[in-house]
Design a protein around this motif. Structure first.
Motif, PDB file in Angstrom:
ATOM      1  N   ALA A  52      38.136  32.454  45.384  1.00 27.72           N
ATOM      2  CA  ALA A  52      38.587  33.899  45.177  1.00 27.72           C
ATOM      3  C   ALA A  52      39.786  33.834  44.055  1.00 27.72           C
ATOM      4  O   ALA A  52      40.839  32.994  44.244  1.00 27.72           O
ATOM      5  N   CYS A  53      39.709  34.762  43.033  1.00 29.97           N
ATOM      6  CA  CYS A  53      40.862  34.988  42.112  1.00 29.97           C
ATOM      7  C   CYS A  53      41.187  36.259  42.314  1.00 29.97           C
ATOM      8  O   CYS A  53      40.634  37.419  42.326  1.00 29.97           O
ATOM      9  N   PRO A  54      42.644  36.535  42.812  1.00 28.78           N
ATOM     10  CA  PRO A  54      43.274  37.974  42.716  1.00 28.78           C
ATOM     11  C   PRO A  54      43.183  39.081  41.706  1.00 28.78           C
ATOM     12  O   PRO A  54      42.816  40.114  41.759  1.00 28.78           O
ATOM     13  N   SER A  55      43.061  38.197  40.317  1.00 28.94           N
ATOM     14  CA  SER A  55      42.759  39.164  39.344  1.00 28.94           C
ATOM     15  C   SER A  55      41.265  39.322  38.881  1.00 28.94           C
ATOM     16  O   SER A  55      40.895  40.328  38.532  1.00 28.94           O
ATOM     17  N   ALA A  56      40.647  38.153  38.914  1.00 29.18           N
ATOM     18  CA  ALA A  56      39.356  38.135  38.402  1.00 29.18           C
ATOM     19  C   ALA A  56      38.391  38.394  39.410  1.00 29.18           C
ATOM     20  O   ALA A  56      36.998  38.805  39.137  1.00 29.18           O
ATOM     21  N   ALA A  79      44.379  25.598  39.083  1.00 32.34           N
ATOM     22  CA  ALA A  79      44.682  26.132  38.037  1.00 32.34           C
ATOM     23  C   ALA A  79      43.551  27.042  37.788  1.00 32.34           C
ATOM     24  O   ALA A  79      42.312  26.542  37.274  1.00 32.34           O
ATOM     25  N   CYS A  80      43.758  28.330  37.717  1.00 31.51           N
ATOM     26  CA  CYS A  80      42.647  29.334  37.506  1.00 31.51           C
ATOM     27  C   CYS A  80      42.466  29.669  35.913  1.00 31.51           C
ATOM     28  O   CYS A  80      43.565  29.682  35.242  1.00 31.51           O
ATOM     29  N   PRO A  81      41.362  30.022  35.537  1.00 31.11           N
ATOM     30  CA  PRO A  81      41.322  30.675  34.244  1.00 31.11           C
ATOM     31  C   PRO A  81      42.040  31.695  34.104  1.00 31.11           C
ATOM     32  O   PRO A  81      42.396  31.970  32.923  1.00 31.11           O
ATOM     33  N   CYS A  82      42.432  32.534  35.065  1.00 23.97           N
ATOM     34  CA  CYS A  82      43.482  33.657  34.677  1.00 23.97           C
ATOM     35  C   CYS A  82      44.765  33.371  34.255  1.00 23.97           C
ATOM     36  O   CYS A  82      45.461  34.236  34.013  1.00 23.97           O
ATOM     37  N   GLY A  83      45.186  32.076  34.283  1.00 24.73           N
ATOM     38  CA  GLY A  83      46.504  31.457  33.967  1.00 24.73           C
ATOM     39  C   GLY A  83      47.296  31.280  34.971  1.00 24.73           C
ATOM     40  O   GLY A  83      48.388  30.860  35.076  1.00 24.73           O
ATOM     41  N   GLU A 135      47.974  29.766  39.234  1.00 17.88           N
ATOM     42  CA  GLU A 135      47.474  29.030  40.172  1.00 17.88           C
ATOM     43  C   GLU A 135      47.383  29.719  41.460  1.00 17.88           C
ATOM     44  O   GLU A 135      48.136  30.397  42.029  1.00 17.88           O
ATOM     45  N   HIS A 136      46.270  29.531  42.035  1.00 14.29           N
ATOM     46  CA  HIS A 136      45.902  29.996  43.644  1.00 14.29           C
ATOM     47  C   HIS A 136      45.449  28.874  44.671  1.00 14.29           C
ATOM     48  O   HIS A 136      45.143  27.756  44.291  1.00 14.29           O
ATOM     49  N   ASP A 137      45.665  29.126  45.813  1.00  8.88           N
ATOM     50  CA  ASP A 137      45.186  28.600  46.654  1.00  8.88           C
ATOM     51  C   ASP A 137      43.642  28.843  47.394  1.00  8.88           C
ATOM     52  O   ASP A 137      43.305  29.696  47.107  1.00  8.88           O
TER      53      ASP A 137
HETATM   54 ZN   LIG Z   1      42.940  33.671  39.055  1.00 11.56          ZN
END
Ligand SMILES: [Zn+2]
Ligand SMILES: [Zn+2]
Length: 199
Positions: free
Chosen positions: A12-16, A46-50, A52-54
């Motif tokens: 999961a990515c908070p922005s994408a 390291a997320c492609p959105c720039g 870092e997430h867990d």
């Molecule tokens: Zn992201």
């Protein structure tokens, strides 16, 4: 979670909403406290959105899914059918392991020898300009070594760099507690090339 065809984990990515990353995009991997069997790992990636997430990964997804031992399907071009991928890849992986090849390996500095390893023993991954600094807790001696490897060395099972950089330093047990210090030290250290051939 893991797609054997693209070699990517979905988180999961908070922005994408969702992001798909390779193993070398992981930054830290640690067993989640309170889980024993099966162990669940908390990863920071390291997320492609720039950012870092867990995310959470099961032990199977970490160590076995990249070998195709965790299901999935593939398009068989010979039969034009979508078929389960597990058995085919599993057979290939099993044959290679039996032949003495190992999906991942590293050079244990305290022991002065190459060792086979699985991703669940990776502690920390830190990207440099071209290479990747990889801290590993040795499954045999439980001590931490840092190797400098290619991205493929991590992302492609059975692709082992012929030589890896070895940081000539015995790292503290708790390398995760000092991530920034570790990163600074890593790229200012002296590396020595060691051959990775496993006998
Ligand atoms: Zn992201
Ligand atoms: Zn060792």
């Amino acid at each position: 979670m893991y797609d054997a065809l693209t070699s990517r984990y979905t988180f999961a990515c908070p922005s994408a909403g969702e992001s798909r990353v390779v193993l070398s995009a992981f930054r830290t991997i640690e067993p989640l406290a309170g889980t024993s069997h099966p162990v669940v790992y908390r990863v920071r990636f390291a997320c492609p959105c720039g950012d870092e997430h867990d995310g959470l990964v099961s032990h199977d997804e970490l160590d076995w899914a990249p070998l195709g031992l965790d299901g999935g399907v593939f398009l068989n071009l010979m039969t034009s059918r979508v078929e389960p991928v597990a058995t085919e890849l599993a057979e290939i992986a099993a044959a290679r392991i039996k032949a003495g090849e190992w999906p991942w390996s590293f050079f244990c500095y305290p022991e002065e020898r190459p060792r086979p390893v699985s991703p669940s023993s990776f502690l920390l991954l830190t990207p440099g300009r071209r290479a990747l600094g990889l801290a590993i807790r040795c499954p045999a001696c439980r001590r931490t070594s840092v190797n400098v490897v290619s991205h493929e060395h991590v992302d492609v099972p059975f692709h082992n760099d012929r030589e890896v950089g070895v940081v000539e330093h015995v790292f503290a047990e708790d390398v995760l507690a000092t991530v920034e210090e570790f990163q600074a030290e890593l790229w200012s250290s002296r590396f020595d090339a060691r051959r990775l051939a496993l006998e």
